[in-house]
Design a protein around this motif. Structure first.
Motif, PDB file in Angstrom:
ATOM      1  N   PRO A 118       0.829  -1.212   0.000  1.00  0.00           N
ATOM      2  CA  PRO A 118       0.000   0.000   0.000  1.00  0.00           C
ATOM      3  C   PRO A 118       0.860   1.257   0.000  1.00  0.00           C
ATOM      4  O   PRO A 118       2.093   1.170   0.062  1.00  0.00           O
ATOM      5  CB  PRO A 118      -0.794  -0.139   1.306  1.00  0.00           C
ATOM      6  N   VAL A 119       0.209   2.423  -0.041  1.00  0.00           N
ATOM      7  CA  VAL A 119       0.940   3.683  -0.044  1.00  0.00           C
ATOM      8  C   VAL A 119       1.815   3.771   1.209  1.00  0.00           C
ATOM      9  O   VAL A 119       1.351   3.550   2.329  1.00  0.00           O
ATOM     10  CB  VAL A 119      -0.029   4.879  -0.098  1.00  0.00           C
ATOM     11  N   ASP A 120       3.091   4.047   0.998  1.00  0.00           N
ATOM     12  CA  ASP A 120       4.088   4.094   2.062  1.00  0.00           C
ATOM     13  C   ASP A 120       4.233   5.540   2.536  1.00  0.00           C
ATOM     14  O   ASP A 120       4.808   6.380   1.838  1.00  0.00           O
ATOM     15  CB  ASP A 120       5.418   3.567   1.508  1.00  0.00           C
ATOM     16  N   LEU A 121       3.733   5.839   3.735  1.00  0.00           N
ATOM     17  CA  LEU A 121       3.747   7.218   4.227  1.00  0.00           C
ATOM     18  C   LEU A 121       5.160   7.765   4.394  1.00  0.00           C
ATOM     19  O   LEU A 121       5.415   8.941   4.122  1.00  0.00           O
ATOM     20  CB  LEU A 121       2.996   7.315   5.551  1.00  0.00           C
ATOM     21  N   GLU A 122       6.079   6.936   4.860  1.00  0.00           N
ATOM     22  CA  GLU A 122       7.454   7.423   5.019  1.00  0.00           C
ATOM     23  C   GLU A 122       8.041   7.803   3.670  1.00  0.00           C
ATOM     24  O   GLU A 122       8.740   8.818   3.545  1.00  0.00           O
ATOM     25  CB  GLU A 122       8.315   6.357   5.705  1.00  0.00           C
ATOM     26  N   TRP A 123       7.761   7.013   2.645  1.00  0.00           N
ATOM     27  CA  TRP A 123       8.252   7.350   1.308  1.00  0.00           C
ATOM     28  C   TRP A 123       7.594   8.624   0.801  1.00  0.00           C
ATOM     29  O   TRP A 123       8.240   9.478   0.197  1.00  0.00           O
ATOM     30  CB  TRP A 123       7.989   6.199   0.334  1.00  0.00           C
ATOM     31  N   VAL A 124       6.297   8.754   1.032  1.00  0.00           N
ATOM     32  CA  VAL A 124       5.583   9.963   0.611  1.00  0.00           C
ATOM     33  C   VAL A 124       6.211  11.195   1.253  1.00  0.00           C
ATOM     34  O   VAL A 124       6.455  12.211   0.584  1.00  0.00           O
ATOM     35  CB  VAL A 124       4.085   9.865   0.979  1.00  0.00           C
ATOM     36  N   LEU A 125       6.493  11.133   2.551  1.00  0.00           N
ATOM     37  CA  LEU A 125       7.089  12.278   3.237  1.00  0.00           C
ATOM     38  C   LEU A 125       8.476  12.597   2.688  1.00  0.00           C
ATOM     39  O   LEU A 125       8.832  13.765   2.511  1.00  0.00           O
ATOM     40  CB  LEU A 125       7.153  12.016   4.737  1.00  0.00           C
ATOM     41  N   ALA A 126       9.245  11.557   2.412  1.00  0.00           N
ATOM     42  CA  ALA A 126      10.572  11.791   1.844  1.00  0.00           C
ATOM     43  C   ALA A 126      10.473  12.409   0.455  1.00  0.00           C
ATOM     44  O   ALA A 126      11.249  13.302   0.092  1.00  0.00           O
ATOM     45  CB  ALA A 126      11.357  10.481   1.786  1.00  0.00           C
ATOM     46  N   ASP A 127       9.502  11.959  -0.329  1.00  0.00           N
ATOM     47  CA  ASP A 127       9.309  12.521  -1.666  1.00  0.00           C
ATOM     48  C   ASP A 127       8.852  13.974  -1.580  1.00  0.00           C
ATOM     49  O   ASP A 127       9.315  14.827  -2.348  1.00  0.00           O
ATOM     50  CB  ASP A 127       8.287  11.689  -2.443  1.00  0.00           C
ATOM     51  N   LEU A 128       7.945  14.283  -0.655  1.00  0.00           N
ATOM     52  CA  LEU A 128       7.522  15.665  -0.462  1.00  0.00           C
ATOM     53  C   LEU A 128       8.700  16.544  -0.054  1.00  0.00           C
ATOM     54  O   LEU A 128       8.836  17.682  -0.522  1.00  0.00           O
ATOM     55  CB  LEU A 128       6.415  15.738   0.593  1.00  0.00           C
ATOM     56  N   SER A 129       9.548  16.025   0.818  1.00  0.00           N
ATOM     57  CA  SER A 129      10.734  16.784   1.220  1.00  0.00           C
ATOM     58  C   SER A 129      11.621  17.086   0.025  1.00  0.00           C
ATOM     59  O   SER A 129      12.122  18.201  -0.133  1.00  0.00           O
ATOM     60  CB  SER A 129      11.517  16.008   2.285  1.00  0.00           C
ATOM     61  N   ALA A 130      11.793  16.086  -0.842  1.00  0.00           N
ATOM     62  CA  ALA A 130      12.604  16.289  -2.036  1.00  0.00           C
ATOM     63  C   ALA A 130      11.990  17.321  -2.974  1.00  0.00           C
ATOM     64  O   ALA A 130      12.704  17.949  -3.773  1.00  0.00           O
ATOM     65  CB  ALA A 130      12.797  14.957  -2.771  1.00  0.00           C
ATOM     66  N   ARG A 131      10.684  17.530  -2.864  1.00  0.00           N
ATOM     67  CA  ARG A 131       9.988  18.532  -3.680  1.00  0.00           C
ATOM     68  C   ARG A 131       9.956  19.898  -2.997  1.00  0.00           C
ATOM     69  O   ARG A 131       9.279  20.815  -3.461  1.00  0.00           O
ATOM     70  CB  ARG A 131       8.564  18.064  -3.990  1.00  0.00           C
ATOM     71  N   GLY A 132      10.637  20.026  -1.871  1.00  0.00           N
ATOM     72  CA  GLY A 132      10.740  21.323  -1.204  1.00  0.00           C
ATOM     73  C   GLY A 132       9.742  21.565  -0.095  1.00  0.00           C
ATOM     74  O   GLY A 132       9.665  22.669   0.448  1.00  0.00           O
ATOM     75  N   VAL A 133       8.980  20.541   0.287  1.00  0.00           N
ATOM     76  CA  VAL A 133       8.006  20.697   1.366  1.00  0.00           C
ATOM     77  C   VAL A 133       8.730  20.519   2.704  1.00  0.00           C
ATOM     78  O   VAL A 133       9.276  19.459   2.987  1.00  0.00           O
ATOM     79  CB  VAL A 133       6.862  19.677   1.233  1.00  0.00           C
TER      80      VAL A 133
END
Length: 235
Positions: A140-155
């Motif tokens: 399923p959707v991996d929240l830790e990965w989502v957060l890391a991806d958002l961080s890489a996008r400048g969030v």
């Protein structure tokens, strides 16, 4: 799903309003208003301080939120600082069942990100790929990965506005730094209605109490602000 970005996760702030008995809505077709105007203005100020706002796909379908900064002066302040008028919009979906005409996709000029379970990726891209960036979030959707991806996008600062399932996922995973919980002065008393969170193994329990950082009366509601990690340092 691509490799996890090597970035620290954003600061995660959860925001929710409930009835006295812990419900975030009733069982009717109409949205239940839990906050008052002064508290909605406070929420707007918090939104304006964040880089992104996240809700679950069920919230997009049920509440049809715009997820925009309402105050013109706050939008102007963001623009003056070189930021978009409103934060990036983010949603999570397991089934890809999203309507491209929902206000999440049509209101404002914010960047729109859809993190989708791998098995529903094609469906999500077919439905909303023209109005949002659809990202493979794992199965399923991996929240830790989502957060890391958002961080890489400048969030750097993420506001999570629900619903209950998404809040529970962040809380049980220990991925929340701060919780703003507003309590409205009435009961719902209907077990068919959605609650703030359901059952789960939460890091905060009778043996490990969360720190209450602030209490504030806002008209007829009360804000309880909890520090859920060492990253939330202000009292």
């Amino acid at each position: 799903m691509s490799c996890r970005p090597a970035s620290a996760r954003p600061y995660v702030l959860l925001s929710c309003a409930t009835s006295i008995d812990g419900y975030i809505d009733d069982a009717s077709d109409q949205r239940l208003m839990l906050s008052n105007e002064d508290d909605l203005d406070r929420v707007d100020a918090v939104r304006a301080s964040c880089d992104a706002i996240l809700v679950g796909a069920a919230t997009v379908r049920r509440d049809d939120p715009r997820l925009l900064v309402r105050s013109a002066s706050r939008r102007a302040d963001r623009l003056a600082c070189g930021r978009p008028a409103s934060p990036t919009k983010v949603t999570l979906t397991a089934r890809g069942d999203l309507d491209p005409t929902a206000r999440f996709f049509t209101a404002g000029d914010s960047v729109r990100l859809v993190y989708c379970a791998s098995g529903a990726l094609d469906k999500a891209r077919e439905r909303v790929g023209r109005v949002a960036t659809v990202v493979d979030g794992g199965e399923p959707v991996d929240l830790e990965w989502v957060l890391a991806d958002l961080s890489a996008r400048g969030v750097r600062r993420l506001m999570v506005e629900g619903g209950g399932t998404v809040h529970a996922q962040f809380l049980t995973a220990g991925l929340a730094d701060e919780l703003h919980l507003v309590v409205a002065p009435f009961f719902v008393g209907d077990r068919r209605a959605p609650r703030f969170v359901g059952e789960g193994r939460f890091p905060w329990n009778p043996g490990r109490r969360a720190r209450l950082a602030e209490t504030r009366q806002i008209g007829d509601v009360v804000l309880l602000r909890y520090a859920l990690s060492d990253r939330c340092r202000d009292a």
